[in-house]
Each structure stands twice: as structure tokens, then as C-alpha cells.
Write a protein that holds these residues in place. Structure first.
Motif, PDB file in Angstrom:
ATOM      1  N   ARG A 190       5.156  19.009   1.113  1.00 25.89           N
ATOM      2  CA  ARG A 190       4.976  19.300  -0.304  1.00 25.89           C
ATOM      3  C   ARG A 190       3.530  19.148  -0.791  1.00 25.89           C
ATOM      4  N   HIS A 191       2.639  18.733   0.125  1.00 27.55           N
ATOM      5  CA  HIS A 191       1.251  18.429  -0.277  1.00 27.55           C
ATOM      6  C   HIS A 191       1.227  17.385  -1.393  1.00 27.55           C
ATOM      7  N   ASP A 192       2.081  16.384  -1.240  1.00 28.77           N
ATOM      8  CA  ASP A 192       2.226  15.336  -2.254  1.00 28.77           C
ATOM      9  C   ASP A 192       1.275  14.187  -1.909  1.00 28.77           C
ATOM     10  N   LEU A 193       0.105  14.197  -2.520  1.00 28.94           N
ATOM     11  CA  LEU A 193      -0.916  13.205  -2.198  1.00 28.94           C
ATOM     12  C   LEU A 193      -0.491  11.797  -2.601  1.00 28.94           C
ATOM     13  N   ASN A 194       0.163  11.655  -3.744  1.00 34.45           N
ATOM     14  CA  ASN A 194       0.596  10.332  -4.198  1.00 34.45           C
ATOM     15  C   ASN A 194       1.575   9.694  -3.215  1.00 34.45           C
ATOM     16  N   LYS A 195       2.507  10.496  -2.728  1.00 32.35           N
ATOM     17  CA  LYS A 195       3.491   9.981  -1.776  1.00 32.35           C
ATOM     18  C   LYS A 195       2.821   9.616  -0.456  1.00 32.35           C
ATOM     19  N   ALA A 196       1.882  10.437  -0.035  1.00 33.02           N
ATOM     20  CA  ALA A 196       1.155  10.155   1.204  1.00 33.02           C
ATOM     21  C   ALA A 196       0.391   8.847   1.099  1.00 33.02           C
ATOM     22  N   MET A 197      -0.253   8.628  -0.036  1.00 31.53           N
ATOM     23  CA  MET A 197      -1.037   7.397  -0.219  1.00 31.53           C
ATOM     24  C   MET A 197      -0.133   6.170  -0.306  1.00 31.53           C
ATOM     25  N   ALA A 198       1.076   6.333  -0.820  1.00 28.03           N
ATOM     26  CA  ALA A 198       2.022   5.220  -0.854  1.00 28.03           C
ATOM     27  C   ALA A 198       2.392   4.802   0.572  1.00 28.03           C
ATOM     28  N   VAL A 199       2.565   5.789   1.449  1.00 25.89           N
ATOM     29  CA  VAL A 199       2.829   5.492   2.858  1.00 25.89           C
ATOM     30  C   VAL A 199       1.623   4.797   3.480  1.00 25.89           C
ATOM     31  N   TRP A 200       0.449   5.289   3.176  1.00 29.22           N
ATOM     32  CA  TRP A 200      -0.789   4.728   3.728  1.00 29.22           C
ATOM     33  C   TRP A 200      -0.931   3.246   3.363  1.00 29.22           C
ATOM     34  N   ARG A 201      -0.587   2.933   2.130  1.00 28.95           N
ATOM     35  CA  ARG A 201      -0.718   1.538   1.674  1.00 28.95           C
ATOM     36  C   ARG A 201       0.435   0.662   2.176  1.00 28.95           C
ATOM     37  N   GLY A 202       1.541   1.282   2.561  1.00 28.16           N
ATOM     38  CA  GLY A 202       2.729   0.522   2.955  1.00 28.16           C
ATOM     39  C   GLY A 202       2.718   0.023   4.385  1.00 28.16           C
ATOM     40  N   ASP A 203       1.690   0.376   5.157  1.00 26.38           N
ATOM     41  CA  ASP A 203       1.664  -0.018   6.563  1.00 26.38           C
ATOM     42  C   ASP A 203       1.564  -1.531   6.731  1.00 26.38           C
ATOM     43  N   GLU A 204       0.990  -2.220   5.761  1.00 21.07           N
ATOM     44  CA  GLU A 204       0.829  -3.675   5.862  1.00 21.07           C
ATOM     45  C   GLU A 204       2.167  -4.401   5.964  1.00 21.07           C
ATOM     46  N   GLU A 205       3.192  -3.866   5.301  1.00 25.14           N
ATOM     47  CA  GLU A 205       4.507  -4.516   5.357  1.00 25.14           C
ATOM     48  C   GLU A 205       5.059  -4.485   6.776  1.00 25.14           C
ATOM     49  N   ILE A 206       4.875  -3.356   7.456  1.00 27.59           N
ATOM     50  CA  ILE A 206       5.324  -3.248   8.849  1.00 27.59           C
ATOM     51  C   ILE A 206       4.563  -4.243   9.723  1.00 27.59           C
TER      52      ILE A 206
END
Length: 239
Positions: A146-162
Motif C-alpha cells: 500500500r506504500h503506507d509509510l506510517n505503518k512501515a515506520m511502526a514496524v521499524w520502531r517495533g523491532d526493539e520489543e522482539i
């Protein structure tokens, strides 16, 4: 229809075909992750062997994407955002192929595991990390489509939890290993399984960065958030 309109329509069709194959590859990668954990959790050798065998399907799709991308570049000579779309598809397919390899590695360990010792808390921790990675991968593939930049950045920031879950599992497994040397072999396999899942999260983060590149036309300048401290840790030998 003018020649220019025909060329644009043909190029759009080529791009849609690329995105379709990437989506198919992503679906297979998600299935491989889920199946690899189920094989580990249930010590299902048949399922583990199927995960190993099915990795060839992901590899074949990556080759298909590479071939389609090369042909599209040769025929259409795309520029700017159009070229970024093709490069993006290549990058995403590379990360998905690596995710498939990591799932296969887990399955291979399941096949050789001695299941006498199965720490429930650790297995549930691995399950939690697997669920996080699957959620991240689903979201980032949706962001890519979808070219959804906001969603992509949420994934990018969520790596710390893993990374945090991986660190916790690492400490837990070290405790079991120090308590009883007989646990070392099994716990070592689990350490590598957990690390493979953590690396899958890294590849989901890579895809998020690719979405940023496609949309913004430049690489993400921010430093990637990382909370993994297991790479530099040492495994103590029990007394």
C-alpha cells in the motif's frame, strides 16, 4: 491508444506482476515461520521436514522476481520512482528469502533435537517472539503493498520489543544450562532457534526501510533501534 500510453500501461502491468509475486512469496514466508514454530513446539518431525522441503518454493519465487525485474528494466528502462519500485521488489524478495532460510534452519534443528527436556516457560517465550515477528511481517508486507509509510515506520520502531524477548530467553536458557549440564545441548539448539526468529524480525525491519526508500526516494537516515545484546554474550561452562 498512443505509443506512450501503451508503454505506461505495459510497465504498470509489469510492476503489478512483480508485486503479486512478492505477495505470494510473503505468504509462503509467513507460513514457514508458523510451521517452523509448530514443529518445534510439538516436536513434529514430519512438519519440520516439510518446512525444509518447502524452502525451495520461496527460492524459486525469488528467482522469478529477479528474472522479471531484469526483463522489466531492460524493456522499459525505468527512471526515478519506477526504478525504485523494481529495486524495492528485489530487496524485499531478498529479505523474504532469508526469512525462509531462517525458518528452514529452525526446522533442521527440530529434526535432530532430543526432546527429553522442554522448558515450558522458554517455549512460550519463543512462541511470543514468533507471534511478534509474524505480526511485524504481516504489517510490513501490507505497508509495502500500500506504500503506507506510517505503518512501515511502526514496524521499524517495533523491532526493539522482539530484541527484548530474545534477551530474556537468552538469560533463561543460560540459567537452565548452568543448573544442569545435561540441558546444554537442547538449550543451545533453542538459543539458535530464538536467534533465528530475532533475525527474522531484523529482515522485517529491512523491508520497512525499503518501503521508506520507495516512498521517499532516499535511505532512512535514522539509526536503527536495536535492543539485542546476545550477540556479544558468552555462554558460561557449568562447574
Amino acid at each position: 491508444m498512443t505509443m506512450m500510453e501503451h508503454t505506461i500501461k505495459a510497465f504498470d502491468a509489469d510492476l503489478q506482476d512483480l508485486v503479486r509475486v512478492v505477495a505470494e512469496m510473503g505468504g509462503l514466508a509467513e507460513k514457514q515461520i508458523g510451521d517452523a514454530f509448530q514443529a518445534l513446539d510439538k516436536h513434529d518431525i514430519a512438519l519440520a521436514e516439510r518446512v525444509v522441503a518447502d524452502d525451495a518454493k520461496i527460492d524459486a519465487l525469488q528467482r522469478e522476481i529477479e528474472e522479471k525485474a531484469i526483463l522489466t528494466i531492460a524493456r522499459r528502462q525505468p527512471m526515478a520512482v519506477d526504478l525504485r519500485e523494481i529495486v524495492g521488489a528485489l530487496r524485499v524478495s531478498n529479505d523474504l528469502e532469508r526469512i525462509g532460510d531462517l525458518a528452514k534452519n529452525i526446522a533442521k534443528r527440530v529434526i535432530v533435537l532430543d526432546i527429553d527436556f522442554l522448558p515450558h516457560k522458554v517455549i512460550r517465550g519463543v512462541e511470543h517472539m514468533t507471534d511478534l515477528v509474524l505480526s511485524q511481517l504481516k504489517d510490513v508486507l501490507d505497508a509495502y503493498a500500500r506504500h503506507d509509510l506510517n505503518k512501515a515506520m511502526a514496524v521499524w520502531r517495533g523491532d526493539e520489543e522482539i530484541d527484548a524477548v530474545n534477551n530474556s530467553l537468552f538469560r533463561e536458557l543460560l540459567t537452565y544450562m548452568m543448573e544442569d549440564p545435561r540441558n546444554i545441548t537442547f538449550c543451545t539448539h533453542l538459543l539458535f532457534c530464538a536467534k533465528n526468529i530475532e533475525r527474522m524480525g531484523d529482515h522485517a525491519t529491512n523491508i520497512a526501510e525499503t518501503v521508506y526508500y520507495i516512498v521517499e526516494g532516499r535511505s532512512l537516515a535514522e539509526e536503527r533501534p536495536k535492543g539485542d545484546n546476545t550477540s556479544s554474550a558468552t555462554v558460561p561452562f557449568p562447574a
